[in-house]
Motif scaffolding. Sequence first.
Motif, short mmCIF file in Angstrom:
data_model
loop_
_atom_site.label_atom_id
_atom_site.label_comp_id
_atom_site.label_asym_id
_atom_site.label_seq_id
_atom_site.Cartn_x
_atom_site.Cartn_y
_atom_site.Cartn_z
N ILE A 180 0.83 -1.21 0.00
CA ILE A 180 0.00 0.00 0.00
C ILE A 180 0.86 1.25 0.00
CG2 ILE A 180 -1.63 1.36 1.39
CD1 ILE A 180 -2.89 -1.27 2.28
N ASP A 181 1.89 1.26 0.84
CA ASP A 181 2.75 2.44 0.96
C ASP A 181 3.45 2.75 -0.35
OD1 ASP A 181 3.73 4.52 2.63
OD2 ASP A 181 5.65 3.48 2.79
N GLU A 182 3.85 1.71 -1.08
CA GLU A 182 4.60 1.92 -2.31
C GLU A 182 3.71 2.17 -3.52
OE1 GLU A 182 6.99 -1.57 -2.64
OE2 GLU A 182 8.41 -0.95 -1.08
N ASN A 183 2.44 1.74 -3.46
CA ASN A 183 1.61 1.80 -4.67
C ASN A 183 0.33 2.63 -4.55
OD1 ASN A 183 2.90 -0.45 -6.56
ND2 ASN A 183 2.87 -1.29 -4.49
N LEU A 184 -0.19 2.81 -3.35
CA LEU A 184 -1.51 3.44 -3.20
C LEU A 184 -1.53 4.63 -2.26
CD1 LEU A 184 -3.57 0.12 -2.76
CD2 LEU A 184 -3.17 1.37 -4.88
N ALA A 185 -0.64 4.63 -1.28
CA ALA A 185 -0.74 5.62 -0.19
C ALA A 185 -0.50 7.06 -0.66
CB ALA A 185 0.24 5.27 0.92
N LYS A 186 0.49 7.26 -1.49
CA LYS A 186 0.85 8.62 -1.88
C LYS A 186 -0.32 9.35 -2.52
CE LYS A 186 4.23 11.31 -4.52
NZ LYS A 186 5.42 11.24 -5.42
N ASP A 187 -0.98 8.73 -3.48
CA ASP A 187 -2.12 9.35 -4.15
C ASP A 187 -3.30 9.54 -3.20
OD1 ASP A 187 -0.72 9.49 -6.50
OD2 ASP A 187 -1.61 7.67 -7.36
N ALA A 188 -3.33 8.75 -2.11
CA ALA A 188 -4.42 8.85 -1.15
C ALA A 188 -4.16 9.88 -0.07
CB ALA A 188 -4.65 7.49 -0.50
N GLY A 189 -2.95 10.46 -0.06
CA GLY A 189 -2.64 11.50 0.92
C GLY A 189 -2.16 10.98 2.27
N ALA A 202 -7.06 9.84 8.02
CA ALA A 202 -5.93 9.06 7.51
C ALA A 202 -6.09 7.58 7.83
CB ALA A 202 -4.61 9.59 8.08
N ILE A 203 -6.54 7.26 9.04
CA ILE A 203 -6.78 5.87 9.41
C ILE A 203 -7.93 5.29 8.59
CG2 ILE A 203 -7.63 4.38 11.28
CD1 ILE A 203 -5.99 6.08 13.22
N ALA A 204 -8.98 6.08 8.42
CA ALA A 204 -10.11 5.63 7.61
C ALA A 204 -9.68 5.34 6.17
CB ALA A 204 -11.23 6.68 7.63
N LYS A 205 -8.82 6.18 5.65
CA LYS A 205 -8.32 5.97 4.29
C LYS A 205 -7.47 4.71 4.21
CE LYS A 205 -8.72 7.77 0.96
NZ LYS A 205 -9.53 7.42 -0.24
N LEU A 206 -6.63 4.47 5.22
CA LEU A 206 -5.84 3.25 5.23
C LEU A 206 -6.74 2.02 5.27
CD1 LEU A 206 -3.30 1.55 5.43
CD2 LEU A 206 -3.22 2.06 7.88
N ASP A 207 -7.77 2.06 6.10
CA ASP A 207 -8.68 0.92 6.17
C ASP A 207 -9.38 0.70 4.83
OD1 ASP A 207 -9.74 -1.18 7.80
OD2 ASP A 207 -11.65 -0.11 7.87
N GLU A 208 -9.71 1.79 4.17
CA GLU A 208 -10.33 1.70 2.84
C GLU A 208 -9.38 1.04 1.85
OE1 GLU A 208 -11.19 4.96 -0.58
OE2 GLU A 208 -12.14 5.40 1.36
N LEU A 209 -8.11 1.42 1.87
CA LEU A 209 -7.13 0.85 0.95
C LEU A 209 -6.88 -0.63 1.25
CD1 LEU A 209 -4.52 3.76 0.76
CD2 LEU A 209 -6.29 3.18 -0.90
N LEU A 210 -6.92 -1.01 2.52
CA LEU A 210 -6.73 -2.41 2.87
C LEU A 210 -7.82 -3.30 2.27
CD1 LEU A 210 -5.64 -2.10 6.61
CD2 LEU A 210 -4.34 -3.28 4.82
#
Length: 283
Positions: free
Chosen positions: A59-68, A253-261
Motif C-alpha cells: 500500500i505504501d509503495e503503490n496506493l498511499a501517496k495518491d491517497a494522501g 488518515a486511518i479511515a483511508k488506510l482501512d479503505e485501501l486495505l
Amino acid sequence: MRTKLALAITGVATLFAVTACGSTGSTEPSAAPSLDPANPVVVKVGASPVPHSQILEFIDENLAKDAGIDLEIQEIDDYQTPNIALADGTIDANYFQTEAYLAQQVADKGYEFEHGQGVHLEPLTIFSKKFDKPEDVADGSLVLLNNDPVNQLRGLRVLESAGLLSGLTDDDSALTLDGDDTKNPKKLTFNEVNSEQVPKFYAEDDNIGLAVINGNYIVQAKLNLDEVLAQESSQDNPNSNFLTWRAGEETPAIAKLDELLHSEEVAAFIKKTWTDGSVIPAS
C-alpha cells in the motif's frame, strides 16, 4: 517505510488504564476528502512482519501517496506488544489480530479500541513429519500448540475437524483434554509455547508428532508444505485479521488506510503473493 518495534512488556502496560470495556467493530469507513497528496499524513502502524507488514508496504509503495497518507510501518514479532503500543500512543493503529483475540485482550486488559472489517485470513495448519494423514496419527502423539487461549482453542478445533478430537466446547484447552478419553480418544499429549516459537520447536524437536501453526509463521519459517496434515477451512471463517485503532480516534488518515486495505488492488496482491493459500483475502 518499515522498522522494527520491540517494547518491554513489563512497565509499559502501566501507562494505560485497565478499565473493562467493549470492543466495537466499525462499519466501512468513508475517508474524509481533506487528505492532500501534496502533504501526506503520516500513519504509524504496528504489524506482524508476515504478511501484514508486506501488505502495508505494498500500500505504501503503490496506493498511499495518491491517497494522501504516508505509512510508517513498525514490525512487531509478538502478539502482546502491538496492543500495548496502540494503547500508550506509540502507534496510531495496528494490523495483526482477529475478533476473538481482540475480545480476549479487551476483557483481560481493558483496552478501548475499535476496528475495521476483516482484510485477510491466515488458516491455522497442522504439520507433521511423522504422519502422512490424520488417520495415521499414533495414540499418545505429542501435539505442539499455541499457548494463547483464543488461538489454542482455534487450533484444537482444527484437530477436531481432522478427526483427532471430538465434542469440543468453547471451554476446552490442552489442560481439559488431558485424560478425557471421550474428547481425546487418541490420548494425544500437548505442549504449549508462544505462537512465534511453534515453527522453531517443530523443526528442531523430533519428538513432536503434530504442530498447529499460524499462517504468518508458516510463511516466515518457510516450512515444507508436503508436511501439511490438515488446514483450517476458510469457509465462513470468523478469524480474519483487521486494522485496529483507539476508540474515538478514527482519523481521516486511518479511515483511508482501512479503505485501501479493502481495495481490489490489495486483494489481488494477496492472491498473487501467497499462491499456496497460506494467506487469503477475507470474504
